[in-house]
Design an enzyme around this catalytic site. Structure first.
Site, PDB file in Angstrom:
ATOM      1  N   GLY A  44       4.132  -1.328   7.621  1.00 37.03           N
ATOM      2  CA  GLY A  44       2.790  -1.171   7.084  1.00 37.03           C
ATOM      3  C   GLY A  44       2.798  -1.460   5.595  1.00 37.03           C
ATOM      4  N   GLN A  49      -0.119  -0.411  -2.940  1.00 34.56           N
ATOM      5  CA  GLN A  49       1.301  -0.706  -3.203  1.00 34.56           C
ATOM      6  C   GLN A  49       1.516  -2.045  -3.900  1.00 34.56           C
ATOM      7  OE1 GLN A  49       2.312   0.339   1.095  1.00 34.56           O
ATOM      8  NE2 GLN A  49       4.211   0.906   0.073  1.00 34.56           N
ATOM      9  N   CYS A  89       9.345   4.574   2.864  1.00 35.47           N
ATOM     10  CA  CYS A  89       8.236   3.901   2.193  1.00 35.47           C
ATOM     11  C   CYS A  89       8.791   2.794   1.319  1.00 35.47           C
ATOM     12  CB  CYS A  89       7.451   4.905   1.340  1.00 35.47           C
ATOM     13  SG  CYS A  89       6.035   4.178   0.488  1.00 35.47           S
ATOM     14  N   LEU A  90       8.151   1.638   1.376  1.00 35.48           N
ATOM     15  CA  LEU A  90       8.601   0.507   0.563  1.00 35.48           C
ATOM     16  C   LEU A  90       8.479   0.820  -0.931  1.00 35.48           C
ATOM     17  CD1 LEU A  90       7.015  -2.393   2.661  1.00 35.48           C
ATOM     18  CD2 LEU A  90       9.433  -1.723   2.567  1.00 35.48           C
ATOM     19  N   HIS A 131       0.078   7.437   6.933  1.00 35.62           N
ATOM     20  CA  HIS A 131       0.907   7.139   5.750  1.00 35.62           C
ATOM     21  C   HIS A 131       0.200   6.124   4.848  1.00 35.62           C
ATOM     22  CE1 HIS A 131       5.007   6.094   3.904  1.00 35.62           C
ATOM     23  NE2 HIS A 131       4.274   5.054   3.559  1.00 35.62           N
ATOM     24  N   GLU A 132      -0.351   5.059   5.449  1.00 33.36           N
ATOM     25  CA  GLU A 132      -1.033   4.024   4.651  1.00 33.36           C
ATOM     26  C   GLU A 132      -2.325   4.556   4.041  1.00 33.36           C
ATOM     27  OE1 GLU A 132       0.884   1.775   4.090  1.00 33.36           O
ATOM     28  OE2 GLU A 132       2.161   1.872   5.860  1.00 33.36           O
ATOM     29  N   HIS A 135      -1.711   6.327   0.873  1.00 36.77           N
ATOM     30  CA  HIS A 135      -1.554   5.436  -0.290  1.00 36.77           C
ATOM     31  C   HIS A 135      -2.917   5.137  -0.936  1.00 36.77           C
ATOM     32  CE1 HIS A 135       2.677   4.338  -0.369  1.00 36.77           C
ATOM     33  NE2 HIS A 135       2.682   3.983   0.893  1.00 36.77           N
TER      34      HIS A 135
HETATM   35  O1  GNR Z   1       8.038   0.309   6.631  1.00 36.82           O
HETATM   36  C1  GNR Z   1       7.682   1.487   6.680  1.00 36.82           C
HETATM   37  N1  GNR Z   1       8.230   2.318   7.602  1.00 36.82           N
HETATM   38  C2  GNR Z   1       7.748   3.583   7.867  1.00 36.82           C
HETATM   39  C3  GNR Z   1       8.541   4.426   8.634  1.00 36.82           C
HETATM   40  C4  GNR Z   1       8.107   5.692   8.940  1.00 36.82           C
HETATM   41  C5  GNR Z   1       6.886   6.122   8.507  1.00 36.82           C
HETATM   42  C6  GNR Z   1       6.089   5.309   7.735  1.00 36.82           C
HETATM   43  C7  GNR Z   1       6.516   4.038   7.422  1.00 36.82           C
HETATM   44  S1  GNR Z   1       5.498   2.990   6.476  1.00 36.82           S
HETATM   45  C8  GNR Z   1       6.697   1.979   5.699  1.00 36.82           C
HETATM   46  C9  GNR Z   1       6.038   0.873   4.909  1.00 36.82           C
HETATM   47  C10 GNR Z   1       5.239   1.495   3.781  1.00 36.82           C
HETATM   48  O2  GNR Z   1       5.724   1.975   2.805  1.00 36.82           O
HETATM   49  N2  GNR Z   1       3.957   1.532   3.940  1.00 36.82           N
HETATM   50  O3  GNR Z   1       3.181   2.120   3.007  1.00 36.82           O
HETATM   51 NI    NI Z   2       4.418   3.604   2.044  1.00 36.14          NI
END
Ligand code: GNR
Ligand code: NI
Length: 167
Positions: A44, A49, A89-90, A131-132, A135
């Protein structure tokens, strides 16, 4: 490829504004976000980001990486249950921690053309959408950790960066 901001960059705390114009430039941004997400690789990516403060996110939780989903101006209409998932998270590279979120959600959003749609999600898809969406309001998964753990994360990232500074 777009540059991904990393914690504790203060720009990750900016609250995104709704998307109002669905034009070619928006389509190009979405395509660039998918390319950046798949290359990372990630499941995601939220516009926040990549330093674009609009309510827009892309994701693909499929094994084959052939189920791209774009959610613009998403809102959660319903949530039920709870699940704990080991998140990454990236924007917080190399850090993983368990976070509790709703098990099942109903989301309303617009697609890249502005057409509204509803999506029922559970499991990893539900985790990723939540999660997104965090952000987009300037929230990171490390915010759910204790202040002490969050400080350890910040120090670990600092150390990682000293070992391998960004180009
Ligand atoms: O790549 C991602 N893997 C992930 C794994 C578990 C829970 C959430 C994520 S999202 C993350 C990519 C990211 O940072 N999206 O904002
Ligand atoms: Ni993230």
């Amino acid at each position: 490829m777009l540059k991904i901001l990393e914690f504790p960059d203060p720009r990750l705390r900016i609250k995104a504004e709704p998307v109002r114009v669905f034009d070619a430039a928006l389509g190009e941004l979405i395509d660039a976000m998918f390319a950046t997400m798949y290359a990372a690789p990630g499941i995601g990516l939220a516009a926040t980001q990549v330093d674009v403060h609009k309510r827009l996110l892309v994701l693909d939780v499929s094994e084959e990486k052939n189920r791209p989903l774009t959610l613009i101006n998403p809102t959660i209409l319903a949530r039920e249950g709870a699940q704990v998932y080991q998140e990454g998270c990236l924007s917080v590279p190399g850090i993983f921690a368990e976070v509790e979120r709703a098990e099942r959600i109903v989301v309303e959003a617009q697609d890249r053309h502005g057409a509204p749609f509803r999506l029922e999600a559970d499991g990893l898809l539900a985790v990723c959408i939540q999660h997104e969406m965090d952000h987009l309001v300037g929230r990171l998964f490390v915010d759910y950790l204790s202040p002490l753990k969050r400080e350890l994360v910040r120090k670990k990232l600092e150390k990682q960066r000293r070992a391998a500074p960004a180009a």
